[in-house]
Design an enzyme around this catalytic site. Structure first.
Site, PDB file in Angstrom:
ATOM      1  N   MET A 101       0.929  -1.147  -0.078  1.00 55.95           N
ATOM      2  CA  MET A 101       0.007   0.052   0.018  1.00 55.95           C
ATOM      3  C   MET A 101       0.843   1.259  -0.021  1.00 55.95           C
ATOM      4  O   MET A 101       2.067   1.162   0.094  1.00 55.95           O
ATOM      5  CB  MET A 101      -0.807  -0.137   1.207  1.00 55.95           C
ATOM      6  CG  MET A 101      -2.219  -0.488   0.704  1.00 55.95           C
ATOM      7  SD  MET A 101      -3.446   0.154   2.021  1.00 55.95           S
ATOM      8  CE  MET A 101      -3.384  -0.567   3.577  1.00 55.95           C
ATOM      9  N   CYS A 102       0.109   2.277  -0.113  1.00 58.56           N
ATOM     10  CA  CYS A 102       0.892   3.655  -0.152  1.00 58.56           C
ATOM     11  C   CYS A 102      -0.447   4.492  -0.248  1.00 58.56           C
ATOM     12  O   CYS A 102      -1.254   4.095  -0.695  1.00 58.56           O
ATOM     13  CB  CYS A 102       1.657   3.979  -1.234  1.00 58.56           C
ATOM     14  SG  CYS A 102       3.644   3.385  -0.658  1.00 58.56           S
ATOM     15  N   GLY A 103      -0.143   5.706   0.369  1.00 55.43           N
ATOM     16  CA  GLY A 103      -1.288   7.019   0.146  1.00 55.43           C
ATOM     17  C   GLY A 103      -0.753   8.106  -0.683  1.00 55.43           C
ATOM     18  O   GLY A 103       0.532   8.473  -0.689  1.00 55.43           O
TER      19      GLY A 103
END
Lengths: 298, 228
Positions: free
Chosen positions: A1-3
């Site tokens: 994940m990452c934002g």
């Protein structure tokens, strides 16, 4: 994940609130990337002046007397604005290369995060809201900004491994995903004279775009070429001095949502990142198509 | 009607309240305010209640739903109605990727567009999309129906088993082992019912084409024995 969060203002009157808006957006994406965070803010350029954002592991020691030393050695009047582990050194644009060479030789413990007329880049290991607070993102003004919260997969959790990556003047890139052919592309780019600071896949994507734009492609064309040349999962959000671009790989498994009004264009990994923007209920909200380039220029 | 405002309650409180409702629930009408893109809104409900969500939601809204009627007055993030068992989920706006994935029953209606992988690995759910769907939709879909009133993206029905696909508009490309098939009276009847259940009255079943499995990929073929 990452934002990922990104905001490109079309309405100048919102410029004083850019940092505040981005900081709220970044805060919503903490759970997508609690390892580290970073952001690039494009402020108003000052004619003939260029900003060099520096980072240090020992800021007290490294930043002390730095301005005086640069003034004396290069024969200019520099400005140094310190913010925690980072400092923005503003110098006359024609002396940037001389300053960078001098820094390289005499201040090897300083890292250059980004260089440009408008861009300032801040990134650190830590919880994203803490990182934003540390660099007082809320008070920053500008025309566009890009932020990232990182959950590391491809390389270590370090300051240099955090996003955004900047590999060219006033350019920056953030990435959600992972590239599988970055080692090959890195070798190719090194042959063509590009330099790399890390083993990170995202840095290769940033350098690839810089290399393409050096060849004369505009932001949109350069982004288009990533679809053919880069293999892996990616959502890229890219900033240039007056541009803002988005591209997703053809598989498009990393989440993305965009919103546009007369006042702004915004990108978020999730809709949560966009809910606090002004007039979001009236905005056109859509999921960017796979293998499709979106870009805006001022 | 019970109203839960997600600026005042958290998502766990909402879902715990909804999970307390059983077969004889007297609170049969629920309203959820200010979802603001929250994840897992109304997940795992198992009661014949109706839930109206006023705004856009994030991941997995209505996941594992049984019996309940969930309506989202906004758009939905990835995995809406994932693994739904029964009941009905209606999205008034768009849905992000893998809407209705692995669903075993019930009806999912998306009034806007759905993005990639809509109905991936569906196992009995019926999905009706008023707009378009993205690439790799109905990948390895096993049973149930996917109805698309608009266009379908690349690789529709790749590695399809026995789900039935109906597309009114264009199909950008068909996936491996997915072929166009004749529309027989029983398909016409099934499609008529699905459109009616989805509240669609202005589109006729004979405007659709049917797609299904060529059944060459998932059957053992003696010619391939050397490959195993």
């Amino acid at each position: 994940m990452c934002g990922i969060v990104g905001l490109f203002l079309k309405n100048n009157t919102l410029e004083p609130k850019l940092g505040e808006m981005l900081s709220v957006m970044l805060g919503t994406m903490c759970d997508r990337g609690p390892d580290s965070a970073g952001f690039a803010v494009y402020g108003t350029p000052e004619k003939g002046r260029t900003k060099i954002t520096l980072q240090s592991g020992d800021p007290e020691k490294d930043f002390a007397g730095l301005k005086q030393a640069v003034d004396k050695e290069i024969g200019i009047k520099a400005e140094l604005k310190e913010k925690s582990t980072h400092a923005v050194l503003t110098v006359s644009s024609d002396k940037v290369d001389a300053v960078r060479t001098w820094l390289n030789e005499h201040r090897p413990s300083l890292r250059v995060m980004g260089v440009g007329d408008s861009i300032e880049i801040y990134k650190e290991v830590g919880y994203p809201t803490e990182v934003a607070k540390r660099f007082d993102l809320k008070s920053m003004k500008g025309s566009h900004a890009i932020g990232h919260t990182r959950m590391a997969t491809e390389s270590a959790v370090t300051t240099l491994g955090a996003h955004p990556f900047s590999t060219g003047s006033d350019q920056c890139l953030v990435h959600n995903g992972s590239l599988s052919n970055h080692n090959g592309i890195r070798r190719q780019l090194i042959k063509d004279g590009m330099r790399f600071e890390t083993e990170n896949d995202t840095e290769v994507a940033a350098a690839y775009l810089t290399w393409r734009m050096k060849q004369g492609l505009n932001l949109g064309e350069a982004l288009n070429s990533t679809i053919d040349d880069l293999d892996g999962f990616f959502n890229f959000v890219v900033g240039t001095k007056d541009g803002f671009g988005v591209v997703r790989d053809p598989i498009a498994c990393k989440p993305a949502v965009m919103a546009e009004t007369d006042d702004y264009v915004a990108f978020g990994s999730e809709y949560r990142a966009l809910v606090n923007l002004p007039d979001i209920n009236k905005a056109r909200v859509w999921e960017p198509e796979p293998a499709t380039v979106y870009f805006w220029e001022r | 009607m019970r109203t839960i405002d997600l600026t005042k309650s958290n998502i766990r409180e909402l879902n715990e309240e909804l999970h307390r409702q059983g077969g004889g629930a007297n609170e049969d009408s629920w309203e959820v305010l200010n979802p603001r893109g929250a994840h897992a809104v109304a997940v795992g409900v198992d009661a014949p209640i109706s839930i109206s969500v006023k705004g856009s939601v994030g991941y997995y809204c209505g996941g594992m739903n049984k019996q309940a009627q969930v309506t989202v007055h906004g758009s939905a993030g990835p995995g809406v109605a994932e693994n739904m068992m029964s009941g009905k989920v209606v999205i008034k706006g768009d849905a992000s990727q893998y809407a209705g994935a692995t669903g075993r029953g019930g009806l999912l209606v998306i009034e806007g567009n759905a993005s990639s992988r809509c109905g991936i690995s569906m196992k009995g759910i019926d999905i009706v999309v008023k707009g378009n769907i993205g690439h790799m939709s109905a990948f390895m879909a096993q049973s149930g129906h996917l109805v698309v009133c608009g266009d379908a993206g690349d690789a529709l029905g790749d590695s399809l088993y026995e789900a039935k696909l109906f597309v009114r508009g264009s199909v950008k490309s068909l996936g491996a082992d997915c072929v166009e098939k004749d529309m027989r009276p029983e398909h016409h009847a099934a499609l008529t019912k699905l459109l009616k259940d989805a509240g669609i009255t202005d589109i006729k079943p004979d405007e659709f084409k049917r797609y299904g499995s060529a059944r060459k990929l998932y059957n053992f073929n003696i010619d391939n024995a050397d490959a195993y």
